[in-house]
Design a protein around this motif. Structure first.
Motif, short mmCIF file in Angstrom:
data_model
loop_
_atom_site.label_atom_id
_atom_site.label_comp_id
_atom_site.label_asym_id
_atom_site.label_seq_id
_atom_site.Cartn_x
_atom_site.Cartn_y
_atom_site.Cartn_z
N GLU A 105 21.87 51.63 22.02
CA GLU A 105 21.41 51.67 20.67
C GLU A 105 20.99 53.28 20.63
O GLU A 105 21.48 54.04 19.43
N GLU A 106 20.33 54.01 21.50
CA GLU A 106 19.90 55.11 21.37
C GLU A 106 21.09 56.24 21.54
O GLU A 106 21.00 57.15 21.04
N THR A 107 22.12 55.86 22.27
CA THR A 107 23.23 56.90 22.44
C THR A 107 24.60 56.38 21.68
O THR A 107 25.15 57.34 21.62
N SER A 108 24.48 55.43 20.79
CA SER A 108 25.33 55.11 19.94
C SER A 108 25.87 56.24 18.95
O SER A 108 26.92 56.45 18.28
N LYS A 109 24.70 57.10 18.35
CA LYS A 109 25.03 57.99 17.50
C LYS A 109 25.61 59.38 18.03
O LYS A 109 25.81 60.14 17.37
N PHE A 110 25.78 59.38 19.49
CA PHE A 110 26.19 60.59 20.01
C PHE A 110 27.68 60.22 20.28
O PHE A 110 28.02 59.10 20.63
N ILE A 111 28.41 61.46 20.65
CA ILE A 111 29.67 61.44 20.80
C ILE A 111 29.50 61.70 22.46
O ILE A 111 29.05 62.57 22.81
N THR A 112 30.47 60.90 23.15
CA THR A 112 30.59 61.27 24.87
C THR A 112 31.74 62.08 24.94
O THR A 112 32.93 61.60 24.51
N VAL A 113 31.61 63.05 25.56
CA VAL A 113 32.57 63.84 26.24
C VAL A 113 32.78 63.35 27.64
O VAL A 113 32.06 63.38 28.43
N LYS A 114 34.20 62.81 27.98
CA LYS A 114 34.50 62.40 29.15
C LYS A 114 35.51 63.09 29.86
O LYS A 114 36.07 63.99 29.27
N SER A 115 35.54 62.90 31.12
CA SER A 115 36.46 63.91 32.15
C SER A 115 38.00 63.62 31.94
O SER A 115 38.31 62.22 31.95
N PRO A 116 38.60 64.45 31.67
CA PRO A 116 40.19 64.12 31.43
C PRO A 116 40.93 63.88 32.78
O PRO A 116 42.21 63.64 32.88
N ILE A 117 40.39 64.29 33.96
CA ILE A 117 40.87 64.24 35.26
C ILE A 117 39.99 63.95 36.26
O ILE A 117 38.93 64.16 35.97
N ILE A 118 40.38 63.40 37.30
CA ILE A 118 39.70 63.25 38.56
C ILE A 118 39.46 64.49 39.43
O ILE A 118 40.39 65.47 39.26
N GLY A 119 38.22 64.99 39.73
CA GLY A 119 38.06 66.08 40.59
C GLY A 119 36.45 66.31 40.76
O GLY A 119 35.74 65.47 40.69
N THR A 120 36.11 67.75 41.06
CA THR A 120 34.59 68.09 41.38
C THR A 120 34.26 68.89 40.14
O THR A 120 34.97 69.83 39.60
N PHE A 177 41.27 75.26 39.06
CA PHE A 177 39.99 74.73 38.17
C PHE A 177 40.38 74.77 36.81
O PHE A 177 41.03 75.60 36.14
N ASN A 178 40.28 73.54 36.19
CA ASN A 178 40.53 73.14 34.83
C ASN A 178 39.59 73.42 34.02
O ASN A 178 38.35 72.41 34.11
N GLU A 179 39.39 74.26 32.79
CA GLU A 179 38.54 74.31 31.80
C GLU A 179 38.38 73.06 31.12
O GLU A 179 39.58 72.87 30.34
N ILE A 180 37.31 72.59 30.65
CA ILE A 180 37.26 71.42 29.88
C ILE A 180 36.50 72.00 28.55
O ILE A 180 35.40 72.30 28.71
#
Length: 159
Positions: free
Chosen positions: A76-91, A125-128
């Motif tokens: 409920e606390e985080t539902s108002k926020f937008i989550t930025v997710k990783s588009p790839i696997i990596g470090t 190195f991929n810039e997100i």
């Protein structure tokens, strides 16, 4: 063997390119099979019948029950926020190089196209970049940590 150790083993096998790994210890047998290019993962864990192995199974079940009511509150606390997710696997790296400052910190105002981090995958190195405008509320991954596809990286307050 703890769950975190098993998860790290799965990640390591997926990155290594091996198609199958079998591990047998005193009380556990693990078989990890990876699909094409490490995309599909199948893990089999067989608990061998021993008295020592039966006790650890019962322990994690009891603490898990009280933790369940806490999870909806966090959602409920985080539902108002937008989550930025990783588009790839990596470090995941928070800065472009060790001698440079972090791309973003908690409280940083960001706009569309701003670089949030870099993810190294196969020596590239991929810039997100941000797809939203807002303020960084929380950084969910430690610097130099492995990340999976679609793993949450940042929470952004769009207001």
């Amino acid at each position: 063997m703890e769950l975190k150790d098993i998860q790290n083993l799965i990640k390591f096998v997926a990155k290594s390119g091996a198609s199958e790994v079998k591990l047998e210890m005193e009380d556990v047998k693990i078989t990890i099979r990876t699909g094409e290019h490490g995309k599909g993962e199948t893990t089999y864990i067989q608990q061998l019948p021993t008295m020592a192995a039966a006790a650890p199974q019962a322990a994690p079940v009891a603490p898990a029950a009280p933790a369940a009511p806490v999870t909806p509150v966090a959602e409920e606390e985080t539902s108002k926020f937008i989550t930025v997710k990783s588009p790839i696997i990596g470090t995941f790296y928070r800065k472009p190089s060790p001698d440079k400052p972090m791309f973003v910190e908690v409280g940083t105002q960001i706009g569309e196209g701003d670089v949030l981090c870099v993810i190294e995958a196969m020596k590239l190195f991929n810039e997100i970049e941000s797809e939203v405008t807002g303020k960084i509320v929380k950084i969910l991954v430690d610097d130099a940590s492995p990340v999976e596809f679609d793993q949450p990286l940042f929470l952004v307050d769009p207001s």
